[in-house]
Design a protein around this motif. Structure first.
Motif, PDB file in Angstrom:
ATOM      1  N   MET A  60       8.621  -1.995   0.949  1.00 49.26           N
ATOM      2  CA  MET A  60       7.825  -0.788   1.155  1.00 49.26           C
ATOM      3  C   MET A  60       7.886   0.190  -0.017  1.00 49.26           C
ATOM      4  O   MET A  60       7.387   1.305   0.085  1.00 49.26           O
ATOM      5  CB  MET A  60       8.300  -0.073   2.425  1.00 49.26           C
ATOM      6  N   ARG A  61       8.483  -0.207  -1.130  1.00 51.39           N
ATOM      7  CA  ARG A  61       8.717   0.768  -2.211  1.00 51.39           C
ATOM      8  C   ARG A  61       7.432   1.316  -2.825  1.00 51.39           C
ATOM      9  O   ARG A  61       7.441   2.383  -3.436  1.00 51.39           O
ATOM     10  CB  ARG A  61       9.603   0.142  -3.283  1.00 51.39           C
ATOM     11  N   HIS A  62       6.321   0.583  -2.677  1.00 45.90           N
ATOM     12  CA  HIS A  62       5.066   1.028  -3.279  1.00 45.90           C
ATOM     13  C   HIS A  62       4.152   1.730  -2.274  1.00 45.90           C
ATOM     14  O   HIS A  62       3.000   2.021  -2.610  1.00 45.90           O
ATOM     15  CB  HIS A  62       4.340  -0.167  -3.892  1.00 45.90           C
ATOM     16  N   VAL A  63       4.655   1.995  -1.065  1.00 43.57           N
ATOM     17  CA  VAL A  63       3.890   2.776  -0.084  1.00 43.57           C
ATOM     18  C   VAL A  63       4.151   4.248  -0.368  1.00 43.57           C
ATOM     19  O   VAL A  63       5.296   4.707  -0.311  1.00 43.57           O
ATOM     20  CB  VAL A  63       4.297   2.415   1.354  1.00 43.57           C
ATOM     21  N   VAL A  64       3.098   4.990  -0.694  1.00 46.95           N
ATOM     22  CA  VAL A  64       3.271   6.369  -1.139  1.00 46.95           C
ATOM     23  C   VAL A  64       3.000   7.394  -0.047  1.00 46.95           C
ATOM     24  O   VAL A  64       3.384   8.562  -0.176  1.00 46.95           O
ATOM     25  CB  VAL A  64       2.361   6.666  -2.347  1.00 46.95           C
ATOM     26  N   PHE A  65       2.328   6.991   1.017  1.00 47.68           N
ATOM     27  CA  PHE A  65       2.036   7.927   2.108  1.00 47.68           C
ATOM     28  C   PHE A  65       1.889   7.135   3.396  1.00 47.68           C
ATOM     29  O   PHE A  65       1.441   5.991   3.398  1.00 47.68           O
ATOM     30  CB  PHE A  65       0.755   8.721   1.840  1.00 47.68           C
ATOM     31  N   MET A  66       2.258   7.780   4.500  1.00 45.38           N
ATOM     32  CA  MET A  66       2.195   7.108   5.792  1.00 45.38           C
ATOM     33  C   MET A  66       1.988   8.154   6.871  1.00 45.38           C
ATOM     34  O   MET A  66       2.685   9.165   6.922  1.00 45.38           O
ATOM     35  CB  MET A  66       3.506   6.345   6.017  1.00 45.38           C
ATOM     36  N   ASP A  67       0.975   7.939   7.713  1.00 43.26           N
ATOM     37  CA  ASP A  67       0.826   8.789   8.881  1.00 43.26           C
ATOM     38  C   ASP A  67       1.175   7.966  10.119  1.00 43.26           C
ATOM     39  O   ASP A  67       1.852   6.940  10.009  1.00 43.26           O
ATOM     40  CB  ASP A  67      -0.564   9.424   8.951  1.00 43.26           C
ATOM     41  N   THR A  68       0.750   8.396  11.301  1.00 50.04           N
ATOM     42  CA  THR A  68       1.170   7.697  12.512  1.00 50.04           C
ATOM     43  C   THR A  68       0.615   6.273  12.586  1.00 50.04           C
ATOM     44  O   THR A  68       1.117   5.460  13.348  1.00 50.04           O
ATOM     45  CB  THR A  68       0.740   8.477  13.763  1.00 50.04           C
ATOM     46  N   ALA A  69      -0.401   5.952  11.784  1.00 48.23           N
ATOM     47  CA  ALA A  69      -0.865   4.567  11.732  1.00 48.23           C
ATOM     48  C   ALA A  69       0.228   3.659  11.185  1.00 48.23           C
ATOM     49  O   ALA A  69       0.266   2.466  11.496  1.00 48.23           O
ATOM     50  CB  ALA A  69      -2.120   4.471  10.868  1.00 48.23           C
ATOM     51  N   GLY A  70       1.142   4.227  10.384  1.00 43.23           N
ATOM     52  CA  GLY A  70       2.254   3.438   9.871  1.00 43.23           C
ATOM     53  C   GLY A  70       3.179   2.962  10.980  1.00 43.23           C
ATOM     54  O   GLY A  70       3.805   1.897  10.869  1.00 43.23           O
ATOM     55  N   LEU A  71       3.284   3.735  12.060  1.00 45.99           N
ATOM     56  CA  LEU A  71       4.099   3.300  13.196  1.00 45.99           C
ATOM     57  C   LEU A  71       3.448   2.107  13.887  1.00 45.99           C
ATOM     58  O   LEU A  71       4.143   1.196  14.368  1.00 45.99           O
ATOM     59  CB  LEU A  71       4.285   4.456  14.183  1.00 45.99           C
ATOM     60  N   GLN A  72       2.123   2.093  13.947  1.00 39.40           N
ATOM     61  CA  GLN A  72       1.421   0.931  14.496  1.00 39.40           C
ATOM     62  C   GLN A  72       1.614  -0.289  13.585  1.00 39.40           C
ATOM     63  O   GLN A  72       1.721  -1.416  14.066  1.00 39.40           O
ATOM     64  CB  GLN A  72      -0.063   1.251  14.644  1.00 39.40           C
ATOM     65  N   PHE A  73       1.653  -0.053  12.291  1.00 36.47           N
ATOM     66  CA  PHE A  73       1.938  -1.097  11.316  1.00 36.47           C
ATOM     67  C   PHE A  73       3.291  -1.741  11.626  1.00 36.47           C
ATOM     68  O   PHE A  73       3.436  -2.972  11.646  1.00 36.47           O
ATOM     69  CB  PHE A  73       1.933  -0.459   9.935  1.00 36.47           C
TER      70      PHE A  73
END
Length: 224
Positions: A60-73
């Motif tokens: 995940m080191r190149h993920v720069v932003f995450m909202d609640t859709a990231g929890l679904q991910f």
């Protein structure tokens, strides 16, 4: 083997998931933001794994932003592991995505380490479900505040520079002036910063009266 999930018009344009497979291990490397549509890209990447894949690691080191859709991910990853009896891990969380995990009460090294598939919300609102809903609401609010802060950062930094030059104050004092002027005038911080920056230009308009008055009060308290 290295591949990337295809980009479609209804997918987030700033996310791609690279996939590398060696023997029975697959390494997924998302790059960009985990926002609406990210689960569709992940589902395509998982569906494309060859038969016999026994382990999936997600860097995940190149993920720069995450909202609640990231929890679904994460839920999708977790469910994939349970359904296929696979080992699935995530790692190298950084910056804002790591902070989002903290707000959600998840392990910031690997949120899949102790997680279980989250049950779908039921019609009867149990105390646990209500608490989860409240926590999710708080998370959504903070994520939105972080998103706005990222967008507003350049103009705020410019306004701080103007105040530092005009009032010979430190960067910290300039920040305090902006923040207090925002509170006193009941105006968004970005709006105050835009007014300060605009007034510094050639023939720039002065800030509105309520912001001007708030700035005078804040400068008297925090300026030199």
């Amino acid at each position: 083997m290295t591949s990337a999930a295809p980009r479609l018009t209804d997918r987030p344009a700033d996310l791609v998931i690279e996939c590398r497979v060696e023997q029975e291990r697959a390494l997924l490397v998302p790059r960009g933001e985990l926002v609406q549509g990210c689960t569709e890209l992940l589902a395509e990447a998982l569906a494309g794994l060859p038969p016999g894949t026994g382990r999936v690691d997600v860097d995940m080191r190149h993920v720069v932003f995450m909202d609640t859709a990231g929890l679904q991910f994460l839920d999708l990853l977790n469910g994939h592991g349970h359904r296929g009896a696979l080992t699935v891990t995530t790692g190298h969380w950084r910056g804002q995505p790591r902070r989002t995990l903290e707000l959600a009460g998840l392990d910031t090294d690997d949120p899949l380490r102790t997680s279980e598939p989250r049950p779908a919300p039921s019609s009867s609102s149990s105390p646990v479900a209500l608490e989860r809903s409240e926590r999710l609401h708080d998370l959504q609010e903070e994520v939105e505040q972080l998103r706005q802060a990222i967008v507003s950062r350049p103009v705020i930094d410019q306004a701080r520079g103007v105040l530092m030059a005009v009032h010979s104050c430190t960067s910290e004092a300039a920040w305090d002036i902006l923040r207090e002027a925002s509170q006193l005038s009941n105006t968004k911080l970005r709006t105050v910063a835009e007014a300060v920056t605009a007034s510094a230009g050639n023939d720039g308009p002065p800030p509105p009266p309520e912001i001007r008055a708030a700035l005078r009060t804040a400068v008297a308290r925090h300026g030199r």
